[in-house]
Design a protein around this motif. Structure first.
Motif, PDB file in Angstrom:
ATOM      1  N   PHE A   1       5.010   4.677  11.951  1.00  0.00           N
ATOM      2  CA  PHE A   1       6.402   4.232  11.775  1.00  0.00           C
ATOM      3  C   PHE A   1       7.428   5.327  11.974  1.00  0.00           C
ATOM      4  CE2 PHE A   1       5.242   5.606   7.503  1.00  0.00           C
ATOM      5  CZ  PHE A   1       3.957   5.073   7.334  1.00  0.00           C
ATOM      6  N   THR A   2       6.978   6.557  12.228  1.00  0.00           N
ATOM      7  CA  THR A   2       7.926   7.630  12.530  1.00  0.00           C
ATOM      8  C   THR A   2       7.477   8.360  13.790  1.00  0.00           C
ATOM      9  OG1 THR A   2       6.699   8.930  10.885  1.00  0.00           O
ATOM     10  CG2 THR A   2       8.849   8.092  10.205  1.00  0.00           C
ATOM     11  N   GLU A   3       8.464   8.872  14.547  1.00  0.00           N
ATOM     12  CA  GLU A   3       8.157   9.615  15.766  1.00  0.00           C
ATOM     13  C   GLU A   3       9.311  10.546  16.091  1.00  0.00           C
ATOM     14  OE1 GLU A   3       5.418   9.866  17.490  1.00  0.00           O
ATOM     15  OE2 GLU A   3       6.412  11.226  18.889  1.00  0.00           O
TER      16      GLU A   3
ATOM     17  N   GLY B   1       4.734  12.537   3.477  1.00  0.00           N
ATOM     18  CA  GLY B   1       4.935  12.359   4.910  1.00  0.00           C
ATOM     19  C   GLY B   1       6.392  12.079   5.207  1.00  0.00           C
ATOM     20  N   CYS B   2       6.772  12.339   6.474  1.00  0.00           N
ATOM     21  CA  CYS B   2       8.148  12.073   6.862  1.00  0.00           C
ATOM     22  C   CYS B   2       8.250  12.017   8.377  1.00  0.00           C
ATOM     23  CB  CYS B   2       9.077  13.158   6.316  1.00  0.00           C
ATOM     24  SG  CYS B   2       8.688  14.817   6.917  1.00  0.00           S
ATOM     25  N   GLY B   3       9.428  11.727   8.870  1.00  0.00           N
ATOM     26  CA  GLY B   3       9.620  11.720  10.319  1.00  0.00           C
ATOM     27  C   GLY B   3      10.874  10.955  10.686  1.00  0.00           C
TER      28      GLY B   3
ATOM     29  N   THR C   1       0.830  -1.207   0.000  1.00  0.00           N
ATOM     30  CA  THR C   1       0.000   0.000   0.000  1.00  0.00           C
ATOM     31  C   THR C   1       0.865   1.257   0.000  1.00  0.00           C
ATOM     32  OG1 THR C   1      -0.064  -0.043   2.413  1.00  0.00           O
ATOM     33  CG2 THR C   1      -1.855  -1.162   1.248  1.00  0.00           C
ATOM     34  N   HIS C   2       2.161   1.075   0.232  1.00  0.00           N
ATOM     35  CA  HIS C   2       3.124   2.184   0.201  1.00  0.00           C
ATOM     36  C   HIS C   2       4.513   1.611  -0.045  1.00  0.00           C
ATOM     37  CE1 HIS C   2       3.262   1.906   4.962  1.00  0.00           C
ATOM     38  NE2 HIS C   2       3.269   0.729   4.389  1.00  0.00           N
ATOM     39  N   THR C   3       5.497   2.480  -0.298  1.00  0.00           N
ATOM     40  CA  THR C   3       6.857   1.976  -0.528  1.00  0.00           C
ATOM     41  C   THR C   3       7.619   1.786   0.793  1.00  0.00           C
ATOM     42  OG1 THR C   3       7.379   4.282  -1.082  1.00  0.00           O
ATOM     43  CG2 THR C   3       7.238   2.726  -2.915  1.00  0.00           C
TER      44      THR C   3
END
Ligand code: PHE
Length: 332
Positions: A256-258, A277-279, A173-175
């Motif tokens: 998955f990011t924080e 998105g990123c993190g 559903t995403h890379t």
């Protein structure tokens, strides 16, 4: 008799060698070996010879016939060879030449954007990584800190594949699963981007497609901070979009990011484009990838390539990108 045979043979061989085509040679052959041909007549006249002369005369006729046949065979093969050579030249196709008026195709604009993005990131020191389109639920979800029953799973409208236990195999559903595969595959430091096709159970409309493309980025190294993430996004923005474009991060949530953020691009006219998105990579994700979160930190980002291409070329309906209509594609 012998003189007569010599004359017959000489004129037969002359007729054979005078034939300029296989068809003409076939005619000469019937003339020379036919029932009413001089050679046949000579053969028939053997019966009229005195018995003591018949044997040597018979041998002479046979030898003559043999030489004429060999002359015929030899000329037939040289004619055949010449005709084949002529045919080859006549039917030759020049496959290297573009016919006049023909157009040369070009890469699809999504492919162009994909390649340009790879170039920008490779120029910044990243390596290009890949992962499979058919994934396990573990790589796509669990390892990315999305356990079974986590509400984020529902948000993805996943397309499952009928393989193994129900719900265990899916179209990614995403890379982001490429983050996991890369971490399991290599030791830090990691600097990769992973462009690729992703799938969601979505109805196609102007801004959504059930099949689209994302570019994932992952960095894992010593002392990587949020400032490195912001700096990388900013450097990429300028390199890809050009001078006058800037970026900003807005707080958001990803399992998955924080911390997590959304990143936007500001165009020179001041308007904003929401890109992705990123993190900072969540410690649970580093652990799932076999990397010690006490020793290494990292950041990740991901965004859609199709919208980027659509924006760059002023396409206002994503569906246009995938109709395969050459009248549309030829504009770029
Ligand atoms: N995988 C997220 C998505 O598809 C994007 C993302 C990637 C967010 C990496 C944070 C880090 O929406």
């Amino acid at each position: 008799m012998i003189d007569e045979l010599n004359t017959i043979e000489t004129s037969a061989v002359a007729a054979i060698e005078g034939a300029t085509s296989l068809a003409a040679l076939a005619e000469v052959k019937t003339e020379v070996f036919g029932k009413s041909a001089p050679l046949a007549k000579a053969q028939r006249s053997l019966g009229t010879l005195p018995p003591e002369d018949r044997k040597s005369a018979g041998r002479a006729v046979n030898e003559s016939r043999g030489r004429i046949e060999r002359a015929l065979d030899a000329h037939r093969s040289s004619l055949a060879e010449a005709e084949r050579a002529t045919q080859l030249v006549a039917e030759r196709l020049d496959l290297t030449e573009v016919p006049e008026g023909a157009t040369v195709g070009h890469a699809h604009i999504v492919t162009q954007a994909w390649q340009a993005l790879e170039d920008v990131f490779v120029g910044m020191g990243f390596r290009v990584a890949e992962g499979p389109e058919v994934e396990t639920d573990w790589h796509n979800f669990d390892a990315l800190n999305i356990p079974p029953g986590h509400p984020a799973r529902d948000g993805f409208d996943t397309i499952y594949v009928d393989h193994g236990r129900p719900g265990t195999t899916l179209l990614r559903t995403h890379t982001s699963p490429v983050q996991i595969r890369t971490m399991l595959d290599q030791e830090p430091p990691i600097y990769i981007v992973a462009p690729g096709r992703v799938f969601r159970r979505d109805t196609a409309d102007a801004t959504h497609m059930p099949v689209f493309h994302q570019l994932e980025g992952l960095v894992v190294d010593r002392d990587i901070s949020l400032a490195d993430l912001a700096g990388t996004i900013e450097a990429f923005t300028e390199a890809y979009f050009g001078p006058g474009f800037t970026s900003r991060l807005r707080p958001n949530y990803f399992p998955f990011t924080e911390p997590s953020a959304e990143f936007d691009i500001q165009r020179p006219d001041g308007s904003w484009l929401e890109l992705g998105g990123c993190g900072m990579v969540h410690p649970n994700v580093l652990n799932a990838g076999g990397i010690d979160p006490e020793r290494w930190t990292g950041f990740a980002f991901g965004f859609g390539i199709d919208r980027l291409a659509a924006m760059k070329y002023g396409v206002d309906d994503l569906r246009e990108l995938f109709t395969g209509d050459v009248r549309f594609l030829n504009q770029f």
